[in-house]
Motif scaffolding. Structure first.
Motif, PDB file in Angstrom:
ATOM      1  N   GLY A 103       0.819  -1.206   0.000  1.00  0.00           N
ATOM      2  CA  GLY A 103       0.000   0.000   0.000  1.00  0.00           C
ATOM      3  C   GLY A 103       0.850   1.251   0.000  1.00  0.00           C
ATOM      4  O   GLY A 103       2.070   1.200   0.197  1.00  0.00           O
ATOM      5  N   PRO A 104       0.222   2.403  -0.194  1.00  0.00           N
ATOM      6  CA  PRO A 104       0.983   3.662  -0.157  1.00  0.00           C
ATOM      7  C   PRO A 104       1.443   3.982   1.254  1.00  0.00           C
ATOM      8  O   PRO A 104       0.926   3.442   2.231  1.00  0.00           O
ATOM      9  N   VAL A 105       2.431   4.837   1.354  1.00  0.00           N
ATOM     10  CA  VAL A 105       2.785   5.427   2.646  1.00  0.00           C
ATOM     11  C   VAL A 105       2.188   6.825   2.667  1.00  0.00           C
ATOM     12  O   VAL A 105       2.187   7.518   1.650  1.00  0.00           O
ATOM     13  N   LEU A 106       1.661   7.221   3.815  1.00  0.00           N
ATOM     14  CA  LEU A 106       1.024   8.522   3.955  1.00  0.00           C
ATOM     15  C   LEU A 106       1.830   9.399   4.899  1.00  0.00           C
ATOM     16  O   LEU A 106       2.118   8.991   6.027  1.00  0.00           O
ATOM     17  N   VAL A 107       2.177  10.592   4.451  1.00  0.00           N
ATOM     18  CA  VAL A 107       2.897  11.552   5.283  1.00  0.00           C
ATOM     19  C   VAL A 107       1.892  12.449   5.987  1.00  0.00           C
ATOM     20  O   VAL A 107       1.004  13.025   5.341  1.00  0.00           O
ATOM     21  N   ALA A 108       2.011  12.554   7.293  1.00  0.00           N
ATOM     22  CA  ALA A 108       1.212  13.510   8.049  1.00  0.00           C
ATOM     23  C   ALA A 108       1.906  14.865   7.962  1.00  0.00           C
ATOM     24  O   ALA A 108       3.044  15.002   8.405  1.00  0.00           O
ATOM     25  N   ARG A 155      -6.462   3.695   6.951  1.00  0.00           N
ATOM     26  CA  ARG A 155      -7.326   2.544   6.690  1.00  0.00           C
ATOM     27  C   ARG A 155      -8.115   2.722   5.407  1.00  0.00           C
ATOM     28  O   ARG A 155      -8.312   1.765   4.648  1.00  0.00           O
ATOM     29  N   ARG A 156      -8.582   3.946   5.151  1.00  0.00           N
ATOM     30  CA  ARG A 156      -9.335   4.191   3.905  1.00  0.00           C
ATOM     31  C   ARG A 156      -8.516   3.868   2.678  1.00  0.00           C
ATOM     32  O   ARG A 156      -9.038   3.362   1.679  1.00  0.00           O
ATOM     33  N   HIS A 157      -7.239   4.178   2.748  1.00  0.00           N
ATOM     34  CA  HIS A 157      -6.376   4.032   1.571  1.00  0.00           C
ATOM     35  C   HIS A 157      -5.512   2.783   1.602  1.00  0.00           C
ATOM     36  O   HIS A 157      -4.668   2.595   0.722  1.00  0.00           O
TER      37      HIS A 157
END
Length: 334
Positions: free
Chosen positions: A26-31, A119-121
């Motif tokens: 999955g992608p990694v998400l940056v806050a 979780r959505r992504h």
């Protein structure tokens, strides 16, 4: 050929190290708040992740606590889209009415929103821009509170956040390096006024305590505090492994814990065993303190026929027939 600015290179290396070998596709998400630390992290992740065969996105959280916060969040999201990050979300949260002080309430709301976005992504991890300076502040605040080893270990480079891996790639990077990286990349960070508001303990540590320590002891004090956190974290991991084994050995078929097994443990291990057991029983982790664990420990090491120990969540623990029990009717984990 343009020479890559050293701070930009250092942050890219830190992100590459954090993402290399990360499980999941999955992608990694940056806050990203729009401050220097998270902007530099987002820019580095946008560069590094595709070269590791992984997509990267961004989530910015609008706490609604300051004028123009919605517009600022939208601007961060627009910038992330231009950078090629995807997915990108700007999420509004409600902070008012949550328990705890304003800092804790905002943090809880923010992390809930970040986990929900992950979780959505189907994200493989969340990335935050905490730096070495943040780590030093965390250790000092923990020391001032009289925290034990868990507090002095500061922020881990990786932890589980409600089932989502949370990564902090920049714990060895200074705040000054993130600012320099933004300058080199032509980025204009937002400066959060809360970061200099003396109403917040962390702001006072940042503005007054750390500069005073640096003046008195030299700039190496920040590295020393961060190194202390790493060393204590290693010790914690070893003690936690011992405590896991000790808890399993102390369990009795009737559900209690055998007092002789507990009494034979070193105090540092026994405290961890009792803390873990209290959480199993349903004691809320945020409310469970050293005082509660000390009351459980007294049932083991200072037994004089005293009554039950009371724990958060309506729990009562008593000693009977050489074992510790949670009384019937006490709260149970949901």
């Amino acid at each position: 050929m343009a020479v890559l600015a050293p701070p930009v290179a250092a942050i890219r290396v830190a992100v590459r190290d954090a993402l290399s070998g990360l499980p999941g596709d999955g992608p990694v998400l940056v806050a990203c708040s729009g401050g220097a630390d998270s902007l530099a992290l987002a820019a580095a992740t946008a560069f590094v992740a595709p070269r590791l065969g992984r997509s990267a996105g961004l989530v910015t959280v609008d706490h609604g606590l300051q004028p123009g916060s919605a517009e600022r969040a939208a601007a961060v999201a627009d910038w992330a889209g231009e950078l090629g990050l995807t997915p990108v979300e700007a999420v509004r949260v409600e902070v008012a009415g949550r328990p705890g002080g304003p800092e804790a309430a905002a943090r809880d709301a923010r992390y809930e929103a970040l986990v929900a976005a992950a979780r959505r992504h189907g994200a493989s991890a969340l990335l935050t821009g905490h730096t070495r300076d943040d780590q030093a502040e965390t250790v000092l605040l923990a020391l001032a509170r009289g925290a034990g080893p868990r507090g002095l270990a500061g922020m881990p480079a990786q932890r589980d956040l409600a089932g989502v891996p949370l990564l902090r790639p920049l714990l060895a990077i200074t705040r000054e390096e993130t600012r320099a990286a933004c300058t080199a990349l032509g980025l204009k960070p937002w400066v959060d006024p809360h970061n200099s508001d003396p109403a917040y303990a962390r702001s006072r540590v940042r503005a007054e305590v750390l500069p005073a320590l640096v003046r008195a002891l030299g700039p190496g004090v920040l590295d020393g505090l961060a190194r202390t956190a790493r060393l204590v974290a290693d010790d914690n991991a070893a003690l936690d492994d011992l405590a896991d084994a000790a808890l399993a050995a102390a369990r009795h078929p009737d559900g209690g814990l055998a007092v002789p097994e507990l009494a034979a443990l070193a105090a540092a291990v026994r405290g961890r065993v009792l803390h873990a057991w209290a959480r199993e029983l349903g004691a809320p982790p945020s409310a469970l303190s050293h005082r509660h664990v000390g009351a459980l420990d007294a049932l083991v090491t200072a037994w004089r026929g005293q009554g039950a120990a009371y724990l958060p969540g309506g729990l009562r623990v008593r000693r009977q027939a050489g074992r510790l029990f949670a009384d019937p009717g006490s709260a149970q984990p949901t």
